[in-house]
Design a protein around this motif. Structure first.
Motif, short mmCIF file in Angstrom:
data_model
loop_
_atom_site.label_atom_id
_atom_site.label_comp_id
_atom_site.label_asym_id
_atom_site.label_seq_id
_atom_site.Cartn_x
_atom_site.Cartn_y
_atom_site.Cartn_z
N TRP A 1 0.85 -1.18 0.00
CA TRP A 1 0.00 0.00 0.00
C TRP A 1 0.89 1.23 0.00
N ASP A 2 0.74 2.11 -0.97
CA ASP A 2 1.38 3.41 -0.96
C ASP A 2 0.43 4.43 -0.33
N PHE A 3 0.98 5.35 0.44
CA PHE A 3 0.22 6.46 1.00
C PHE A 3 0.70 7.72 0.27
N VAL A 4 -0.18 8.28 -0.58
CA VAL A 4 0.19 9.35 -1.50
C VAL A 4 -0.69 10.56 -1.26
N THR A 5 -0.09 11.75 -1.20
CA THR A 5 -0.84 12.98 -1.00
C THR A 5 -1.21 13.61 -2.34
N GLU A 6 -2.09 14.62 -2.29
CA GLU A 6 -2.48 15.32 -3.52
C GLU A 6 -1.31 16.08 -4.14
N SER A 7 -0.27 16.35 -3.34
CA SER A 7 0.91 17.04 -3.86
C SER A 7 1.95 16.06 -4.40
N CYS A 8 1.54 14.82 -4.64
CA CYS A 8 2.37 13.80 -5.28
C CYS A 8 3.54 13.36 -4.40
N GLU A 9 3.33 13.34 -3.10
CA GLU A 9 4.34 12.86 -2.16
C GLU A 9 3.93 11.49 -1.63
N ARG A 10 4.85 10.54 -1.69
CA ARG A 10 4.60 9.24 -1.06
C ARG A 10 5.16 9.31 0.35
N ILE A 11 4.26 9.38 1.34
CA ILE A 11 4.68 9.62 2.71
C ILE A 11 4.86 8.33 3.50
N ALA A 12 4.42 7.20 2.95
CA ALA A 12 4.57 5.92 3.65
C ALA A 12 4.29 4.78 2.68
N ARG A 13 4.75 3.59 3.06
CA ARG A 13 4.45 2.36 2.33
C ARG A 13 4.27 1.24 3.34
N PHE A 14 3.23 0.43 3.11
CA PHE A 14 2.91 -0.67 4.02
C PHE A 14 2.81 -1.96 3.22
N THR A 15 3.43 -3.02 3.73
CA THR A 15 3.33 -4.34 3.13
C THR A 15 2.60 -5.26 4.10
N GLY A 16 1.49 -5.85 3.65
CA GLY A 16 0.68 -6.70 4.50
C GLY A 16 1.31 -8.06 4.73
N PRO A 17 0.71 -8.84 5.64
CA PRO A 17 1.26 -10.16 5.96
C PRO A 17 1.07 -11.19 4.86
N THR A 18 0.14 -10.94 3.92
CA THR A 18 -0.09 -11.86 2.81
C THR A 18 -0.15 -11.07 1.51
N SER A 19 -0.12 -11.79 0.38
CA SER A 19 -0.19 -11.13 -0.91
C SER A 19 -1.55 -10.49 -1.17
N TRP A 20 -2.60 -11.03 -0.53
CA TRP A 20 -3.94 -10.50 -0.73
C TRP A 20 -4.47 -9.96 0.58
N TYR A 21 -3.95 -8.84 0.98
CA TYR A 21 -4.35 -8.15 2.22
C TYR A 21 -4.80 -6.78 1.76
N TYR A 22 -6.11 -6.63 1.55
CA TYR A 22 -6.61 -5.57 0.69
C TYR A 22 -7.51 -4.58 1.43
N PRO A 23 -7.19 -3.27 1.44
CA PRO A 23 -8.05 -2.28 2.09
C PRO A 23 -9.32 -2.06 1.27
N SER A 24 -10.48 -2.28 1.88
CA SER A 24 -11.74 -2.23 1.14
C SER A 24 -12.60 -1.03 1.49
N ALA A 25 -12.49 -0.50 2.71
CA ALA A 25 -13.31 0.64 3.12
C ALA A 25 -12.66 1.35 4.29
N ILE A 26 -12.93 2.64 4.41
CA ILE A 26 -12.47 3.42 5.56
C ILE A 26 -13.63 4.26 6.07
N ALA A 27 -13.76 4.35 7.39
CA ALA A 27 -14.74 5.23 8.04
C ALA A 27 -14.11 5.71 9.34
N GLY A 28 -13.90 7.01 9.46
CA GLY A 28 -13.17 7.51 10.61
C GLY A 28 -11.76 6.96 10.58
#
Length: 374
Positions: free
Chosen positions: A325-352
């Motif tokens: 997972w890349d964490f990218v801002t609107e100003s085109c900055e990659r501020i972080a990167r996260f690698t999950g425990p498996t190949s299919w560890y997928y963010p599907s929704a966010i609330a708060g």
């Protein structure tokens, strides 16, 4: 701020809609359902405007990422939580989860405690029945709409999750993401299909096609199901605008509320800037030599509460399907990167600060976790 999936002005906290299913699952769920049809005509289609110069996504000082587990849903032999294939998850205001499983097919509700509450739709062709539930979006008044790829229609549920009506979607589109734009009380759907020249479609809540954005060149050499791989993903931006993420190349394009492109972030190097080559690289038509260098964007999610609009961009790369997972801002900055425990560890929704993660492991599961970005 509640857990509604809306596109709100930047004055407040932004909450984003659920994410797409990963590429390995799309072919069986949605892509093969695409049918050849003529695109809609006669609309006030978006003007390209002044060309935007791309900005290379640059790495800045990495911020620390923590995912604190809240609860998990899924089992191997349970009556309701033995999922076959999870397409998407929605988080509701009360913390309950709506899980779409097209393999049953079913639309399932699990309470804030993680326990099964009800099945909202059963298999069939009648009103309120589904064949391949694929995408879900929370809309006004805590209602929601479920897109059924099998019937090319949306099922609308009220705040009590009672089925109330059906809406039709453009029949030629392979929809990749569906979000609710509260500033204009409409749906924004990213998708692609045979003969289609635009990547994002604005729809009224009754399914009427209002406008089209993101001009996309037609590729007549591709078959119907292949063109769906050209579709990207849509997420909220400022003041009713949106960001469009291409599947490949790795590219984020920012549009204002009138559909004019204002900013473009790209990740280098990429094998080609021709999206059709992505289809070829996946072995659907032919191979390319540098597929091991390929970066495939698998979705985009807006993180609520950040001072600068910041997005989670799940990326797959190479033949082995490595994901991060890349964490990218609107100003085109990659501020972080996260690698999950498996190949299919997928963010599907966010609330708060809660993120719903789909885990396509041996036993498919949904994990709810608290996201901390420091």
């Amino acid at each position: 701020m509640g857990t509604h999936d809306t596109v709100a002005p930047m004055a407040g906290t932004l909450v984003l809609p659920p994410m797409e299913i990963p590429p390995a699952c799309r072919l069986s769920v949605v892509v093969c359902l695409v049918v050849a049809a003529r695109p809609f005509v006669g609309l006030a289609q978006t003007r390209p405007g002044t060309p935007v110069q791309p900005t290379t996504i640059r790495r800045t000082a990495d911020r620390a990422i923590s995912l604190i587990p809240i609860r998990s849903i899924g089992s191997e032999h349970g009556e309701w939580d033995a999922f076959g294939r999870i397409a998407q998850v929605a988080i509701r205001r009360d913390g309950s989860l709506v899980v779409l499983d097209p393999s049953i097919p079913a639309v399932l509700l699990f309470g804030p405690d993680g326990r099964y509450r009800q099945s909202m739709a059963r298999k069939g062709d009648g009103p309120g029945e589904v064949r391949a539930p694929a995408y879900v979006a929370n809309i006004r008044g805590d209602s929601l709409v479920v897109f059924d790829a099998g019937h090319r229609r949306g099922l609308v549920y009220d705040a009590a999750l009672r089925y109330v009506r059906t809406i039709r979607f453009p029949p030629h589109l392979a929809i990749r993401r569906l979000i609710y734009d509260s500033t204009a009380d409409r749906l924004l759907a990213s998708g692609f299909g045979p003969g289609e020249k635009f990547g994002v479609h604005a729809l009224a809540l009754d399914g009427t096609l209002l406008d089209r954005y993101v001009p996309t060149p037609s590729r007549p050499e591709l078959l119907g199901f292949q063109t769906s791989f050209l579709a990207g993903f849509v997420a909220p931006w400022r003041d009713g605008g949106f960001v469009f993420a291409d599947q490949s190349p790795y590219r984020l394009r920012f549009y204002d509320a009138r559909g004019r492109e204002r900013r473009r972030c790209v990740m280098d190097p990429d094998p080609t800037d021709d999206p059709a080559q992505f289809v070829f690289a996946r072995g659907i038509t032919m191979g390319v030599r540098n597929v091991s260098a390929w970066k495939h964007v698998a979705g985009i999610l807006l993180i609520p509460g950040e001072r600068t609009p910041t997005y989670i961009v799940p990326v797959m790369t190479g033949r082995e399907g490595r994901q991060y997972w890349d964490f990218v801002t609107e100003s085109c900055e990659r501020i972080a990167r996260f690698t999950g425990p498996t190949s299919w560890y997928y963010p599907s929704a966010i609330a708060g600060d809660a993120v719903a993660i789909v885990d396509w492991g041996e036993v498919p599961m949904v994990h709810l976790a608290r996201l901390q970005l420091r």
